[in-house]
Design a protein around this motif. Structure first.
Motif, PDB file in Angstrom:
ATOM      1  N   LEU A 176      -6.450  -5.481  14.969  1.00 63.57           N
ATOM      2  CA  LEU A 176      -7.966  -5.638  15.495  1.00 63.57           C
ATOM      3  C   LEU A 176      -7.732  -5.204  17.058  1.00 63.57           C
ATOM      4  O   LEU A 176      -8.424  -4.407  17.679  1.00 63.57           O
ATOM      5  N   ILE A 211     -14.843  -6.211   9.682  1.00 60.83           N
ATOM      6  CA  ILE A 211     -14.847  -6.368  10.994  1.00 60.83           C
ATOM      7  C   ILE A 211     -15.440  -4.919  11.669  1.00 60.83           C
ATOM      8  O   ILE A 211     -14.451  -3.998  11.337  1.00 60.83           O
ATOM      9  N   ILE A 235     -18.101  -6.084  18.629  1.00 60.66           N
ATOM     10  CA  ILE A 235     -17.497  -6.519  17.502  1.00 60.66           C
ATOM     11  C   ILE A 235     -18.186  -7.334  16.647  1.00 60.66           C
ATOM     12  O   ILE A 235     -19.045  -8.329  17.165  1.00 60.66           O
ATOM     13  N   ILE A 238     -10.793 -12.816  15.777  1.00 61.53           N
ATOM     14  CA  ILE A 238     -11.321 -11.965  16.741  1.00 61.53           C
ATOM     15  C   ILE A 238     -11.003 -12.491  18.045  1.00 61.53           C
ATOM     16  O   ILE A 238     -10.570 -11.506  18.768  1.00 61.53           O
ATOM     17  N   GLY A 292      -7.213 -11.264  18.569  1.00 63.38           N
ATOM     18  CA  GLY A 292      -7.440  -9.693  18.971  1.00 63.38           C
ATOM     19  C   GLY A 292      -7.798  -9.439  20.132  1.00 63.38           C
ATOM     20  O   GLY A 292      -7.444  -8.604  20.759  1.00 63.38           O
TER      21      GLY A 292
END
Length: 324
Positions: free
Chosen positions: A83, A192, A224, A302, A305
């Motif tokens: 990511l 994602i 995102i 997330i 990332g």
């Protein structure tokens, strides 16, 4: 373009091509694998492609990941690094520039709480850079974050809150995180999407609000999102399609009934299902029963990332030490 609800560019492309039996003009796509993760880069490059897709021109990167389990830390970190690799080219900041992360959604509703949960796990450094710059590692970028809630909780448009804060603190980049809607069950909590065109909160479930984008805020906006819900009518439609496909597959050739089934327009069938369901369940959106644990895992992936992408001067161990 179609009546099926989806926030994913890759699905909007699939829907059009299934219906029209051809590629969308002005839309480019590149598929590849990064380890065990399939990555699809959809790029809208023309006004015609923008109109057909119903999305602004720009890049939409989709990561399809296997099921996440909260106890497999190493596996989740691998997903976070992929990511970060997708986000990093979109982040054009030097060490003095400020990034603001915005967690969109309603923290009281689990499928919509992805954004606020990501914000809870971020490495926040703007105040450290201002108050104790000599006590932190060199190369750390100033990062701030907020979870503005939703219109029903605050009485204020989310976009208005963000715009007011942007005007006050003047960040150089915004990263928005939001829960999305998908057209396919297999993509729920396992996809994602990263885009560089901003976002319209609530668009996937029919509650389109003020756009959050470079056009409205004057600075780049990276969005995102993870699909956490699917339209009940879409589930019914896909189920009927599976049944029809099986019936047609096993039918004797020449049967008029099966010929009729084979000729059904699937978009027309979708509209018919919506009309039948609406008086009973309204615009029902469905989410898996284990959504609580999944949202916790996905939000951690997330946030990690984003932390890696925003703090390239630090190793993941150093980032974790700041968080702990």
């Amino acid at each position: 373009m179609v009546s099926i609800r989806t926030d994913l560019a890759v699905e909007a492309k699939e829907i059009y091509e299934e219906k029209n039996k051809g590629k969308i003009p002005g839309v480019e796509m590149n598929e590849f694998r990064d380890g065990f993760i399939k990555v699809t880069d959809v790029k809208i490059v023309s006004d015609e492609g923008e109109k057909i897709m119903g999305k602004p021109k720009g890049n939409y990167i989709t990561m399809e990941i296997p099921e996440l389990t909260g106890y497999d830390q190493e596996y989740m970190e691998d997903v976070s690094r992929v990511l970060a690799k997708a986000i990093s080219p979109l982040i054009k900041l030097d060490d003095s520039m400020t990034a603001m992360v915005v967690g969109l959604g309603n923290w009281h509703v689990t499928p919509d709480a992805l954004g606020p949960k990501v914000v809870e796990k971020l490495m926040i450094t703007r105040h450290l850079k201002q108050l104790i710059p000599d006590s932190i590692d060199e190369g750390i970028r100033p990062v701030c974050a907020m979870a503005p809630g939703v219109l029903g909780l605050t009485g204020i448009e989310t976009g208005e809150i963000i715009k007011a804060i942007v005007n006050k603190i003047k960040p150089n980049l915004i990263i928005c995180i939001d829960a999305l809607a998908s057209r396919r069950l297999e993509r729920i909590n396992r996809t994602i999407q990263i885009g560089n065109t901003g976002i319209s909160p609530g668009a996937g479930v029919g509650n389109k609000r003020m756009e959050i984008s470079e056009k409205t805020l004057g600075i780049p906006v990276i969005a995102i999102g993870v699909p956490t819900v699917v339209d009940a009518a879409t589930i019914a439609n896909d189920t009927i399609d599976l049944v029809l496909d099986e019936m047609i597959k096993h039918a004797k050739t020449g049967g008029k009934f099966y010929d009729m089934l084979n000729q059904l327009d699937r978009n027309e069938k979708q509209r018919m299902i919506e009309e039948i369901l609406n008086p009973y369940v309204g615009n029902l959106m469905v989410t898996p029963k284990d959504v609580d644990s999944v949202i916790d895992s996905v939000s951690k992936v997330i946030s990690t990332g984003i932390n890696i992408a925003l703090q390239p001067a630090l190793e993941l161990k150093q980032i974790n030490s700041y968080l702990n």
